[in-house]
Scaffold this active site. Sequence first.
Site, mmCIF file in Angstrom:
data_model
loop_
_atom_site.group_PDB
_atom_site.id
_atom_site.type_symbol
_atom_site.label_atom_id
_atom_site.label_comp_id
_atom_site.label_asym_id
_atom_site.label_seq_id
_atom_site.Cartn_x
_atom_site.Cartn_y
_atom_site.Cartn_z
ATOM 1 N N LYS A 182 0.829 -1.206 0.000
ATOM 2 C CA LYS A 182 0.000 0.000 0.000
ATOM 3 C C LYS A 182 0.864 1.257 0.000
ATOM 4 O O LYS A 182 1.416 1.664 1.022
ATOM 5 C CB LYS A 182 -0.947 0.047 1.202
ATOM 6 C CG LYS A 182 -2.106 0.987 0.869
ATOM 7 C CD LYS A 182 -2.688 1.790 2.004
ATOM 8 C CE LYS A 182 -1.982 2.978 2.503
ATOM 9 N NZ LYS A 182 -1.909 4.145 1.629
ATOM 10 N N GLU A 257 9.593 1.786 10.724
ATOM 11 C CA GLU A 257 10.624 2.795 10.414
ATOM 12 C C GLU A 257 9.928 4.139 10.525
ATOM 13 O O GLU A 257 9.124 4.497 9.656
ATOM 14 C CB GLU A 257 11.174 2.598 8.995
ATOM 15 C CG GLU A 257 11.933 1.306 8.764
ATOM 16 C CD GLU A 257 13.283 1.268 9.455
ATOM 17 O OE1 GLU A 257 13.711 2.297 10.008
ATOM 18 O OE2 GLU A 257 13.900 0.193 9.461
ATOM 19 N N CYS A 291 13.522 11.280 6.297
ATOM 20 C CA CYS A 291 13.432 10.855 7.698
ATOM 21 C C CYS A 291 14.710 11.165 8.462
ATOM 22 O O CYS A 291 14.662 11.455 9.651
ATOM 23 C CB CYS A 291 13.097 9.378 7.769
ATOM 24 S SG CYS A 291 14.198 8.344 6.821
ATOM 25 N N GLU A 388 8.797 16.339 15.108
ATOM 26 C CA GLU A 388 9.298 16.288 13.732
ATOM 27 C C GLU A 388 8.449 17.222 12.863
ATOM 28 O O GLU A 388 7.220 17.128 12.861
ATOM 29 C CB GLU A 388 9.173 14.859 13.205
ATOM 30 C CG GLU A 388 9.717 14.698 11.804
ATOM 31 C CD GLU A 388 9.497 13.290 11.261
ATOM 32 O OE1 GLU A 388 8.370 12.781 11.393
ATOM 33 O OE2 GLU A 388 10.442 12.723 10.702
HETATM 34 P P1 NAD Z 1 2.058 8.730 7.635
HETATM 35 O O1 NAD Z 1 2.393 7.941 8.833
HETATM 36 O O2 NAD Z 1 0.950 9.705 7.710
HETATM 37 O O3 NAD Z 1 1.721 7.768 6.394
HETATM 38 C C1 NAD Z 1 2.570 6.752 5.970
HETATM 39 C C2 NAD Z 1 1.764 5.653 5.306
HETATM 40 O O4 NAD Z 1 0.863 5.119 6.269
HETATM 41 C C3 NAD Z 1 0.899 6.103 4.135
HETATM 42 O O5 NAD Z 1 0.864 5.074 3.164
HETATM 43 C C4 NAD Z 1 -0.482 6.251 4.765
HETATM 44 O O6 NAD Z 1 -1.527 6.080 3.850
HETATM 45 C C5 NAD Z 1 -0.465 5.132 5.775
HETATM 46 N N1 NAD Z 1 -1.369 5.318 6.922
HETATM 47 C C6 NAD Z 1 -1.832 6.469 7.451
HETATM 48 N N2 NAD Z 1 -2.659 6.221 8.480
HETATM 49 C C7 NAD Z 1 -2.718 4.881 8.612
HETATM 50 C C8 NAD Z 1 -3.387 3.997 9.505
HETATM 51 N N3 NAD Z 1 -4.171 4.457 10.468
HETATM 52 N N4 NAD Z 1 -3.197 2.672 9.360
HETATM 53 C C9 NAD Z 1 -2.373 2.186 8.411
HETATM 54 N N5 NAD Z 1 -1.735 2.961 7.519
HETATM 55 C C10 NAD Z 1 -1.892 4.300 7.621
HETATM 56 O O7 NAD Z 1 3.423 9.412 7.234
HETATM 57 P P2 NAD Z 1 3.652 10.522 6.138
HETATM 58 O O8 NAD Z 1 3.302 11.829 6.699
HETATM 59 O O9 NAD Z 1 3.021 10.093 4.863
HETATM 60 O O10 NAD Z 1 5.245 10.395 5.942
HETATM 61 C C11 NAD Z 1 6.140 11.112 6.658
HETATM 62 C C12 NAD Z 1 6.652 10.335 7.849
HETATM 63 O O11 NAD Z 1 7.351 9.169 7.438
HETATM 64 C C13 NAD Z 1 7.653 11.125 8.658
HETATM 65 O O12 NAD Z 1 7.365 10.971 10.007
HETATM 66 C C14 NAD Z 1 8.982 10.492 8.310
HETATM 67 O O13 NAD Z 1 9.980 10.664 9.272
HETATM 68 C C15 NAD Z 1 8.594 9.078 8.145
HETATM 69 N N6 NAD Z 1 9.593 8.329 7.378
HETATM 70 C C16 NAD Z 1 10.414 7.455 8.034
HETATM 71 C C17 NAD Z 1 11.396 6.762 7.337
HETATM 72 C C18 NAD Z 1 12.310 5.791 8.038
HETATM 73 O O14 NAD Z 1 12.906 4.967 7.355
HETATM 74 N N7 NAD Z 1 12.443 5.845 9.348
HETATM 75 C C19 NAD Z 1 11.536 6.959 5.961
HETATM 76 C C20 NAD Z 1 10.684 7.857 5.320
HETATM 77 C C21 NAD Z 1 9.720 8.549 6.045
#
Ligand code: NAD
Length: 484
Positions: A182, A257, A291, A388
Amino acid sequence: MTVQEVLDEMRNRPGTGEVITVIDPVTEEPITEFSDGGAEAVDEAVARARASFESGGWQSMPGRERAKIMWRIADLIDRHTGDLAELDSLNTGMPLAQAQTILPTCAEFFRYYAGWCTKLDGTAYDVQMTGGISGAYASLHAYTRKEPYGVVGLIFPWNGPVFNACAKIAPALAAGCSMVVKPAEETPLSALVLDKIIAEAGVPDGVVNLVTGYGHTAGAALAAHPGVDKIAFTGSTEVGKQIVQASAGNLKKVMLELGGKSPVLIYEDADLGAAIPMAAMGIFVHSGQGCVCGSRIFVQRSIYEQVVAGITRVANSLKLGGPKEDGSQIGPLISARQLTRVMGFIEEGKRDGVEVVTGGYRLDRRGYFVHPTVLTNVDRGMRLYQQEIFGPVVTVLPFDDDDQAVAMANDTSYGLAATVWTTNLGRAHRLAKRLQAGTVTLNCQLVFDHAVPFGGYKQSGWGHEFGREGIEAYLQTKSVWAQL
Ligand code: NAD
């Protein structure tokens, strides 16, 4: 597939839920739209994945054969680099050159993990214990097998669509898992091409199943699904916690992650010619939507003013623009929602008395562009210092000695990455030990290799990606005992 074909196919994807519009963050115009797959699409995808796993076609295929197919995926990614890079830059607004640079790394995930397909060995044990119910003088043999978890759900964000997809799909395939994939609702385009590439390379039907939709619908349904054995999630810490709760129903395993608030320590003996531009790009690249971005910079007091001035110079020199605009180095934020969030942090900081050295405003043009922002006079109690932001915003504070630097660096609930700039090698390694982060970089930033494990301390994650740890995340260990 041409870009236009992908946009058209997106519109025709099956789905019964709300229509989701994909927005170009540079023009704020719709690119295409699709119907949320929701729980229904997840149910179907999990059933397909389960059937493929139980049939054994992929998990029981000899590792060398799986490896050949994974090499074909890598070759096809290379062949489609142009389309994939164009789609990712259209979808995220990142400069085309940046998207093109990332693509070979994505293909390499499949080649790297193809190598592991033939090396998923267990261990044989020379059992020393005798006795117990098997008899006092029984001769026992024990060994372990590494077996795929089964059906895994892969959920990831928008900040590097092809990269994030490949980082999860490649080790899951190498391990022999079947999966439901997804992507983020903001950036589903390149996943469609990847899906076709995987099928064309010869991965059997049902092993990789793409579901498109919102997080709170499709993502949540996947995280809670009783037919899923493990979730591998990349995203925010907040959603990571929701995934853990949703997984409790069938106690599925979870790899996370998550976010970061990574510190960068710059000492007076550092090579400032390297440290200043790298520390600046370590936060401003991709408009801070990485990230491991170093969003908290700490500088030894004697060089504090010099470093603030240097980072500000870099911030002011960067050309913001869309992929098609000449010389653009930095793209926009991904969405109106992210823009509101980032500007909310900045405005709140201004009200609380932070000094905005540069930036702090949205560009006066179309697109979700925020000028790279340098903030000083920041208090540790402020929300923008603790949370963040995931935007081009950095705080810069002075420190006097190692103890103070370490205390400030570790004063966060996150623990994804940390950086030290110093020419004192002994100090560099002493600090590497004291910093509470899953990755510490010494005199470098934004470094990556498929073989080096990556994961977060504290609330930045559970488990690791990349390297041996990355494939073990998709394998479980079975102990087998035999009386000889
Ligand atoms: P997010 O957590 O809002 O969304 C990430 C994914 O999760 C998307 O596909 C979203 O549709 C899905 N999602 C959202 N709510 C959900 C739920 N309730 N249940 C299951 N899936 C759900 O994150 P974002 O704002 O899209 O991305 C940014 C974040 O990702 C930042 O916090 C960043 O630090 C983190 N990130 C971490 C890494 C790492 O490797 N540690 C890498 C890239 C990004």
